[in-house]
Design an enzyme around this catalytic site. Structure first.
Site, PDB file in Angstrom:
ATOM      1  N   ARG A  19       0.826  -1.209   0.000  1.00 37.06           N
ATOM      2  CA  ARG A  19       0.000   0.000   0.000  1.00 37.06           C
ATOM      3  C   ARG A  19       0.865   1.265   0.000  1.00 37.06           C
ATOM      4  NH1 ARG A  19      -5.119   1.131   0.121  1.00 37.06           N
ATOM      5  NH2 ARG A  19      -5.887   3.079   1.013  1.00 37.06           N
ATOM      6  N   ASN A  32       0.901   7.139  -6.606  1.00 37.30           N
ATOM      7  CA  ASN A  32      -0.182   8.083  -6.854  1.00 37.30           C
ATOM      8  C   ASN A  32       0.147   9.460  -6.304  1.00 37.30           C
ATOM      9  OD1 ASN A  32      -2.515   6.868  -8.300  1.00 37.30           O
ATOM     10  ND2 ASN A  32      -2.265   5.310  -6.725  1.00 37.30           N
ATOM     11  N   HIS A  74     -13.367   5.793   0.975  1.00 39.90           N
ATOM     12  CA  HIS A  74     -13.790   4.912  -0.122  1.00 39.90           C
ATOM     13  C   HIS A  74     -12.890   3.679  -0.078  1.00 39.90           C
ATOM     14  CE1 HIS A  74     -15.176   3.401  -3.912  1.00 39.90           C
ATOM     15  NE2 HIS A  74     -13.965   3.477  -4.435  1.00 39.90           N
TER      16      HIS A  74
END
Length: 328
Positions: free
Chosen positions: A98, A105, A187
């Site tokens: 992760r 990103n 989310h």
């Protein structure tokens, strides 16, 4: 016709982009009488595929589509845009930790935040669909100091819509009969779709369902795990539904929520409901004139409190991780 609205879409040649662009061009966002200018950003290797998408847009002859411009330079594509839909993101590949995903990103959304800060219109609104959406939005926001934090939002409307669909099926209601659905938090799998304030044809949804076991062990896991279930079923991630939710979120943000209803948007927390300030956290909001307002004063039971705190804790950890990487 009114003046054209300049809209940027990133990751425009991707699966979500492919579903999204034709909806925007057909008038699903602003209506058929409002012309749109599409500004499409892609990485250099994807520009050839994007040219093919533009050919298809041309072939549709949409009356509302004023112009299309494509490119790989964010400063050029974002110049003067009033709506930026940041769809493109680095997907998680096999074996990727992760932290690696956040780092990959982070570079994308740092650069895009800075570019928006330099060249976007003064009244720009920025919606982030690319995952991890909440933290990607936080990174972009942190790198755009001249744009008010209230102009950034991350997409939890897909979760909101999924929750409405599941509740409608359970109660044998039409989706149009369901109001005041809420998705709290991230989310991610920790999100909390909350029906305790929702209504089914004017009645409290939790009372209509009258089944706490279903809420805890079927409804919440189904909504939170829907993306994974779709990947398992179709061999690819949600695209059309994510694009549809992106349209829904942008339309309601810019044009306003219906009277007597609210929607779920991940926005910068002001401390409401005990959520740490500055987290990009999904709340129930009402919107008007391009501005949002958190619905205050909702009663939070012990079960909801635990779920809301758990998803806040995950976002807090994500924020700490990207801070340690120097991204915010």
């Amino acid at each position: 016709m009114s003046s054209p609205i300049k809209i940027a879409v990133t990751g425009a040649a991707g699966q979500i982009g492919y579903s999204l662009l034709f909806r925007i061009a057909s008038g699903a966002l602003f209506g058929g009488d409002t012309p749109v200018q599409l500004r499409l950003l892609e990485i250099t290797p994807a520009l050839k595929a994007l040219e093919g998408v533009v050919m298809e847009l041309d072939d549709c002859a949409f009356p509302a589509l004023d112009s299309v411009e494509i490119g790989d330079d964010a400063d050029h594509i974002f110049d003067g845009v009033t709506l930026a839909l940041l769809v493109g993101a680095r997907p998680r590949s096999k074996g990727m930790e992760r932290g690696d995903l956040l780092s990959a990103n982070g570079a994308i959304f740092t650069a895009q935040g800075k570019a928006l800060n330099r060249v976007a219109a003064d009244d720009v609104r920025i919606g982030v669909t690319g995952n991890p959406a909440n933290t990607n939005a936080l990174i972009a926001m942190s790198n755009a100091p001249d744009i008010p934090a209230s102009r950034f939002s991350a997409l939890t409307r897909l979760d909101h819509n999924r929750a409405i669909g599941q509740l409608a099926a359970k109660t044998h209601a039409r989706v149009g009969d369901i109001r005041k659905m809420t998705v709290w938090g991230n989310h991610s799998a920790t999100q909390y779709p909350d029906i305790f304030h929702a209504e089914v044809a004017g009645r409290n949804a939790a009372e209509v369902v009258n089944d706490q076991d279903w809420i805890e062990n079927e409804f919440i896991p189904t909504v939170a795990g829907r993306g994974a279930a779709i990947i398992e079923a179709r061999g690819a991630s949600s695209a059309a539904s994510a694009a549809s939710a992106t349209i829904d979120a942008a339309r309601d943000w810019l044009l306003g929520t219906p009277e007597g209803d609210w929607v779920s948007m991940a926005v910068a927390s002001d401390g409401s409901y005990g959520v740490p300030e500055g987290l990009m956290y999904s709340y129930p909001v009402t919107t008007s004139g391009g501005n949002w307002e958190i619905v205050e004063g909702l009663e939070v039971n012990d079960f909801s409190r635990r779920k809301m705190d758990a998803t806040a804790a995950e976002l807090f950890d994500e924020r700490a991780a990207v801070a340690n990487l120097g991204l915010i």
